[in-house]
Design a protein around this motif. Sequence first.
Motif, PDB file in Angstrom:
ATOM      1  N   CYS A   1     -43.846 -40.449  24.260  1.00 46.90           N
ATOM      2  CA  CYS A   1     -44.425 -39.100  24.218  1.00 46.90           C
ATOM      3  C   CYS A   1     -45.494 -38.934  25.292  1.00 46.90           C
TER       4      CYS A   1
ATOM      5  N   SER B   1     -45.639 -40.378  28.156  1.00 51.34           N
ATOM      6  CA  SER B   1     -45.028 -40.275  29.483  1.00 51.34           C
ATOM      7  C   SER B   1     -44.456 -38.879  29.721  1.00 51.34           C
ATOM      8  N   LEU B   2     -44.065 -38.193  28.661  1.00 49.09           N
ATOM      9  CA  LEU B   2     -43.449 -36.874  28.806  1.00 49.09           C
ATOM     10  C   LEU B   2     -44.457 -35.735  28.721  1.00 49.09           C
TER      11      LEU B   2
ATOM     12  N   GLY C   1     -42.682 -30.309  27.720  1.00 53.75           N
ATOM     13  CA  GLY C   1     -42.878 -31.748  27.616  1.00 53.75           C
ATOM     14  C   GLY C   1     -42.958 -32.204  26.169  1.00 53.75           C
TER      15      GLY C   1
ATOM     16  N   ASP D   1     -39.514 -32.232  24.739  1.00 49.51           N
ATOM     17  CA  ASP D   1     -38.811 -33.435  25.208  1.00 49.51           C
ATOM     18  C   ASP D   1     -39.266 -34.660  24.422  1.00 49.51           C
ATOM     19  N   ALA D   2     -40.573 -34.741  24.160  1.00 52.82           N
ATOM     20  CA  ALA D   2     -41.098 -35.882  23.409  1.00 52.82           C
ATOM     21  C   ALA D   2     -40.536 -35.905  21.990  1.00 52.82           C
TER      22      ALA D   2
ATOM     23  N   SER E   1     -37.139 -37.246  22.217  1.00 51.15           N
ATOM     24  CA  SER E   1     -37.014 -38.591  22.779  1.00 51.15           C
ATOM     25  C   SER E   1     -37.720 -39.667  21.971  1.00 51.15           C
TER      26      SER E   1
END
Length: 64
Positions: A17, A19-20, A47, A50-51, A54
């Motif tokens: 998380c 990194s995103l 972001g 995305d986290a 992911s």
Amino acid sequence: MSRVQVDRERCVGSGVCESLAPDVFEIDDEGVLQVHREEPAADDLDGVRDAVQSCPARALALAE
Ligand code: SF4
């Protein structure tokens, strides 16, 4: 307003998380997830989404 939700029982501190969405999430020196903005700025929402998708532990959600 969208709000980040973290299931701390599930989080394993992987840092995906961060990194995103680094303005929102940070793994601290002890490996614990810190959420800097529980209500993310509009620019950070992609972001954060995305986290959520992911996160290997499925520990994140975004209530919109
Ligand atoms: S990606 Fe998921 S498991 Fe990894 S630190 Fe973030 S919330 Fe925790």
